[in-house]
Design an enzyme around this catalytic site. Structure first.
Site, PDB file in Angstrom:
ATOM      1  N   HIS A 193     -18.107 -52.175 -62.503  1.00 52.81           N
ATOM      2  CA  HIS A 193     -19.133 -51.537 -61.680  1.00 52.81           C
ATOM      3  C   HIS A 193     -18.489 -50.939 -60.431  1.00 52.81           C
ATOM      4  O   HIS A 193     -17.372 -51.284 -60.083  1.00 52.81           O
ATOM      5  CB  HIS A 193     -20.189 -52.569 -61.255  1.00 52.81           C
ATOM      6  CG  HIS A 193     -19.601 -53.684 -60.433  1.00 52.81           C
ATOM      7  ND1 HIS A 193     -19.101 -54.840 -61.009  1.00 52.81           N
ATOM      8  CD2 HIS A 193     -19.402 -53.812 -59.096  1.00 52.81           C
ATOM      9  CE1 HIS A 193     -18.624 -55.625 -60.060  1.00 52.81           C
ATOM     10  NE2 HIS A 193     -18.786 -55.023 -58.888  1.00 52.81           N
ATOM     11  N   HIS A 234     -14.352 -47.415 -56.047  1.00 50.40           N
ATOM     12  CA  HIS A 234     -13.353 -47.994 -56.952  1.00 50.40           C
ATOM     13  C   HIS A 234     -14.028 -48.975 -57.906  1.00 50.40           C
ATOM     14  O   HIS A 234     -15.044 -49.576 -57.569  1.00 50.40           O
ATOM     15  CB  HIS A 234     -12.247 -48.702 -56.158  1.00 50.40           C
ATOM     16  CG  HIS A 234     -12.736 -49.904 -55.412  1.00 50.40           C
ATOM     17  ND1 HIS A 234     -13.436 -49.812 -54.221  1.00 50.40           N
ATOM     18  CD2 HIS A 234     -12.647 -51.226 -55.697  1.00 50.40           C
ATOM     19  CE1 HIS A 234     -13.744 -51.015 -53.808  1.00 50.40           C
ATOM     20  NE2 HIS A 234     -13.295 -51.898 -54.688  1.00 50.40           N
TER      21      HIS A 234
END
Length: 190
Positions: free
Chosen positions: A42, A127
């Site tokens: 995620h 990220h």
């Protein structure tokens, strides 16, 4: 509850990343890293930490409003990098990063307004963590290998409130389990 707001990539995106990660795991020294699991991939937008149960409804409502004020946008996984001298190896993002950062700011603001102690504000760096190391680690070969990676693009259509269930067994390599508590559609009226 230990909570965070996130963008969850769809199945075809995580499948493409899984192929890339499998190649990374064949590089020398890969067994020294703790690889994250595909179900947990995620983009964290805002980390809330432990949130009292009585705060969750207000936080959820504020996140829903933040999502409604943000139009759907395009995103793709691209390249990679590291934090903390190789302590975290990640896949990066490409696409409408301005809207992704706006959504992250709105998710952080929702937490603050709901009374969650957010700590110091930092500029959002998109990220998706694929591996971790307890100690400093030379992640350059992995970052170099990720350099040419581009995953399929998708349209982000919702914001997820996710509960993180930390490992309890003490077994080496056990990963946190993530449970989506709520999803709020982007750009919806209300």
């Amino acid at each position: 509850m230990r909570l965070f707001a996130a963008v969850l990539p769809p199945e075809d995106v995580t499948a493409a990343l899984a192929v890339e990660v499998a190649a990374l795991k064949r590089l020398p020294g890969a067994e020294e890293l703790r690889w994250t699991g595909r179900p947990g991939w995620h983009f964290t937008l805002a980390f809330y930490g432990e949130v009292d149960d009585d705060v969750v409804p207000d936080l959820s409502a504020r996140l829903e409003r933040a999502a409604h004020r943000t139009a759907p946008f395009r995103l793709a996984l691209r390249g990679g990098g590291q934090f903390g001298h190789g302590r975290a190896l990640w896949a990066g993002a490409d696409g409408d990063l301005a809207t992704l950062r706006l959504l992250a700011d709105r998710a952080e603001s929702a937490g603050r307004k709901a009374g969650v102690e957010m700590g110091e504000h930092r500029r959002y760096k998109p990220h998706l963590t694929v591996a971790r190391s307890r100690d400093a680690y030379d992640a350059r070969p992995y970052v170099d290998a990720l350099d040419g990676f581009t995953g399929p693009a998708w349209t982000v259509t919702d914001l997820a409130l996710v509960r993180s269930n930390l490992p309890r067994s003490g077994m080496p390599g056990e990963q946190p389990r993530y449970e989506t508590v709520a999803r709020s559609p982007l750009g919806a009226s209300g």
